[in-house]
Write an enzyme that holds these catalytic residues in place. Structure first.
Site, mmCIF file in Angstrom:
data_model
loop_
_atom_site.group_PDB
_atom_site.id
_atom_site.type_symbol
_atom_site.label_atom_id
_atom_site.label_comp_id
_atom_site.label_asym_id
_atom_site.label_seq_id
_atom_site.Cartn_x
_atom_site.Cartn_y
_atom_site.Cartn_z
ATOM 1 N N HIS A 136 -10.833 -1.305 4.442
ATOM 2 C CA HIS A 136 -10.565 -1.551 5.219
ATOM 3 C C HIS A 136 -11.670 -0.515 5.643
ATOM 4 O O HIS A 136 -11.379 0.732 7.198
ATOM 5 C CB HIS A 136 -9.495 -1.369 5.478
ATOM 6 C CG HIS A 136 -8.670 -0.193 4.845
ATOM 7 N ND1 HIS A 136 -8.346 -0.452 3.650
ATOM 8 C CD2 HIS A 136 -8.674 1.054 4.899
ATOM 9 C CE1 HIS A 136 -8.154 0.698 3.166
ATOM 10 N NE2 HIS A 136 -7.671 1.844 3.453
ATOM 11 N N ASP A 137 -11.756 0.609 4.441
ATOM 12 C CA ASP A 137 -13.161 1.831 5.005
ATOM 13 C C ASP A 137 -14.380 1.503 4.737
ATOM 14 O O ASP A 137 -14.992 2.645 4.667
ATOM 15 C CB ASP A 137 -12.117 3.042 3.747
ATOM 16 C CG ASP A 137 -11.098 3.208 3.781
ATOM 17 O OD1 ASP A 137 -10.488 3.248 4.936
ATOM 18 O OD2 ASP A 137 -10.697 3.533 3.222
ATOM 19 N N ASP A 190 1.116 -1.526 0.023
ATOM 20 C CA ASP A 190 -0.308 -0.367 0.357
ATOM 21 C C ASP A 190 1.090 1.351 -0.498
ATOM 22 O O ASP A 190 1.715 1.231 1.328
ATOM 23 C CB ASP A 190 -0.613 -0.287 1.184
ATOM 24 C CG ASP A 190 -2.023 0.661 1.316
ATOM 25 O OD1 ASP A 190 -2.471 1.776 0.778
ATOM 26 O OD2 ASP A 190 -3.387 -0.065 1.421
ATOM 27 N N ASP A 200 -3.070 4.926 -2.367
ATOM 28 C CA ASP A 200 -3.931 5.725 -1.461
ATOM 29 C C ASP A 200 -4.374 6.993 -2.528
ATOM 30 O O ASP A 200 -3.860 7.703 -2.334
ATOM 31 C CB ASP A 200 -3.139 6.027 -0.142
ATOM 32 C CG ASP A 200 -3.976 6.523 1.160
ATOM 33 O OD1 ASP A 200 -4.845 5.428 0.811
ATOM 34 O OD2 ASP A 200 -4.111 7.239 1.714
ATOM 35 N N GLU A 217 -5.891 4.462 -5.969
ATOM 36 C CA GLU A 217 -7.848 4.330 -4.834
ATOM 37 C C GLU A 217 -8.222 5.666 -5.147
ATOM 38 O O GLU A 217 -7.577 6.594 -5.383
ATOM 39 C CB GLU A 217 -7.411 4.415 -3.474
ATOM 40 C CG GLU A 217 -8.807 4.402 -2.684
ATOM 41 C CD GLU A 217 -8.140 5.373 -1.356
ATOM 42 O OE1 GLU A 217 -9.785 5.052 -0.200
ATOM 43 O OE2 GLU A 217 -7.735 5.776 -1.047
HETATM 44 C C1 NOJ Z 1 -7.191 5.882 2.375
HETATM 45 C C2 NOJ Z 1 -7.394 5.003 3.280
HETATM 46 O O1 NOJ Z 1 -8.123 4.101 2.190
HETATM 47 C C3 NOJ Z 1 -7.518 5.292 4.140
HETATM 48 O O2 NOJ Z 1 -7.680 4.486 5.289
HETATM 49 C C4 NOJ Z 1 -6.920 6.698 4.815
HETATM 50 O O3 NOJ Z 1 -7.140 6.975 5.828
HETATM 51 C C5 NOJ Z 1 -6.658 7.388 4.060
HETATM 52 N N1 NOJ Z 1 -7.032 7.172 3.041
HETATM 53 C C6 NOJ Z 1 -5.625 8.443 4.566
HETATM 54 O O4 NOJ Z 1 -4.820 7.533 4.095
#
Ligand code: NOJ
Length: 553
Positions: free
Chosen positions: A329-330, A101, A203, A266
């Site tokens: 994870h989000d 990541d 990210d 992402e």
């Molecule tokens: C996206 C990530 O998936 C998330 O978990 C993170 O808090 C934010 N970017 C900041 O890096």
């Protein structure tokens, strides 16, 4: 058709490990690299292709690793570079790819670069971050907001300027307009590729560039009080700026110096904007911009079919490669979002669509959101929100449920897991499901095996069947025009599609409703059942919440 022209990231399945929560090899209640290595046999048994590790770099963990203090080292919580090398070696030995990541938009405020940058206005690293004077009245430089609530600016009293952060204040934004930053980041990618890393999840790719004039963002007229504050603005000066494409293309060039590497970005954008991040054949960007639209689309056959049709057509027109995601994870666990009865329908969809699936750890056993008591909430996105327990991402990050022993086999019995194990672990766990041929885990394995062995499912075309989608379905059995399905429940429906490569054709039927649907499909004549989510499937009837796969002539 043979699979050989496809790259591993096209024909394969990506599995996301959130290392904090996967397997603790020590006694500290936090998962680590040795833990992941010890579970590689399990990952291999799942039939997945690549393991993506959420951030494992040196970090003060203000955002659980998405605040990196050293891009070229491993946080001691997770282990060492030697542990990492061992993981890569072992994974490769089993034929598994390893993805990292990569977090290029912001570092930690404890990174040496930021320490230098904040030491004085004329420090050579100052311009690696984004600094602004206070406004004329001494206030904030502009109205930009943090995703986690509050303003995107923190005042640095020592140098009398504000620095920008779109997440917590411990995540200062790097200045991508500065070529030194870009060079350093490309070099970081090379560092890991030399260590054998096969790919990167990148990210917040669409946030890298900001308006050079730092203009105020316009108000979002649709925003209502009570909704996340970040949504109160239209992000025309902090998201998806044209110059970002040049930055992504630069990173891609670094990847292309090595053989067979990839990056998936992402990016939360509408489909047409999303696909621009794949670039063009002349100027390629991301191998795959992550497609999160299955997460964002209402869970019913009509909406999902429309989405898949639209995305598939757009990807085909752009000449890029599709991909699908149901969880990460989000986002709340998909078993929780779509509801338990629909779990296998969703899993089947993910693993039969055209495009690379990404699977979130634990989704293969049907893990659901854990409930986190307010005093155990640790996610910075939740802390400070009015309802901490309801906000935030801890529920989908609970420890992997390996067995029915204390802490679900995730950590030593005497340790306290960093997040509580979800309450259902005694029933929902790997050990119990290994022993049960009809379990979700074994259903997942059956799906990956079918997919990995089928040219139609990995590489074939996609064509949805006309189910009358778009016309309202009526209560009671209704023969739909097109003659495909009779459906007995409004608003849910059946989604059917065919995947085809050469002589091989696979029909996928998914009942998004709880009622049986009677099927009148010419394709089913002489078809051979490959798999059903329910025991005892029969041709012509799709039971409530059932998913079926057929080989058709
Ligand atoms: C996206 C990530 O998936 C998330 O978990 C993170 O808090 C934010 N970017 C900041 O890096």
């Amino acid at each position: 058709m043979t699979l050989s022209p496809l790259k591993w990231w096209q024909s394969g399945i990506i599995y996301q490990v959130y290392p904090r929560s996967f397997q603790d090899s020590g006694h500290d209640g936090v998962g680590d690299l040795k833990g992941v290595t010890s579970r590689l046999g399990y990952l291999e048994s799942l039939g997945v292709t690549a393991v993506w590790l959420s951030p494992i770099f040196t970090s003060p963990m203000k955002d659980f690793g998405y605040d990196v203090a050293d891009y070229k080292n491993i946080d001691p919580l997770f282990g060492s570079l030697d542990d990492f090398d061992e993981l890569v070696r072992e994974a490769h030995g089993r034929g598994l790819k390893v993805m990292l990541d990569f977090v290029p938009n912001h570092s930690s405020d404890e990174h040496e670069w930021f320490k230098e940058a904040r030491s004085s206005r004329d420090n050579p690293k100052r311009d690696w971050y984004m600094w602004r004077d206070p406004a004329a009245d001494g206030g904030l430089p502009n109205n930009w907001k943090s995703f986690f609530g509050g303003d995107a600016w923190t005042f640095d009293a020592h140098t009398g300027q504000y620095y920008l952060h779109q997440f917590v204040s411990g995540q200062p934004e790097l200045n991508w307009a500065n070529p030194e930053v870009r060079r350093e980041m490309a070099d970081t990618l090379r560092f890991w590729m030399r260590r054998g890393v096969d790919g990167f999840r990148v990210d917040v790719f669409w946030l890298l560039a900001k308006d050079p004039d730092y203009r105020d963002e316009p108000r979002n007229p649709e925003w209502r009080p009570g909704q996340p504050e970040h949504n109160s603005l239209l992000h025309v000066y902090t998201q998806d700026l044209p110059v970002t494409h040049g930055y992504v293309a630069e990173m891609r060039s670094a990847l292309d110096e090595f053989e067979d590497r990839m990056m998936v970005g992402e990016i939360y954008l509408p489909i047409d904007r999303l696909l621009t991040y794949a670039g063009t054949p002349e100027a390629p960007e991301c191998h795959m911009p992550f497609n999160f639209h299955l997460i964002l689309t209402p869970w019913n056959a009509a909406d999902v079919r429309n989405l898949v049709d639209e995305y598939d057509a757009a990807v085909t027109a752009s000449g890029s490669w599709p991909n699908w995601v149901l969880g990460n994870h989000d986002q709340h666990r998909f078993a929780t979002r779509v509801g338990r009865p629909q779990y296998r329908v969703a899993q089947t969809l993910l693993l039969t669509l055209r495009g690379t699936p990404t699977v979130y750890y634990g989704d293969e056993i049907g893990m659901e959101d854990g409930s986190i008591p307010p005093e155990r909430v640790v996610d910075p996105a939740a802390l400070g929100q009015p309802d901490v327990a309801a906000a935030g991402r801890d529920p989908e990050r609970t420890p992997m449920q390996w067995d029915a022993t204390p802490h679900a086999g995730f950590t030593h019995v005497g340790a306290e897991p960093w997040l509580p194990v979800a309450e259902n672990f005694t029933a929902v766990n790997v050990a119990a499901q290994e022993a049960d041929p009809g379990s979700d885990l074994n259903y997942f394995r059956a799906l990956t095996k079918l997919r990995q062995g089928s040219a139609a499912l990995t590489a074939g075309s996609y064509r949805s069947l006309d189910t009358g989608t778009g016309t309202p379905m009526q209560q009671g059995a209704t023969a739909l025009t097109g003659g495909s399905f009779q459906n007995v429940r409004p608003g849910t429906g059946v989604f059917g599609f065919v995947r085809e490569a050469g002589e091989e054709r696979v029909l996928v039927l998914l009942n998004f409703g709880a009622e049986d649907a009677v099927l009148n499909l010419p394709e089913l004549e002489g078809a051979q059942l490959l798999l059903s989510s329910h025991a005892g499937a029969s041709s012509g009837v799709l039971r409530g919440n059932e998913a079926q796969l057929w080989r058709v002539g």
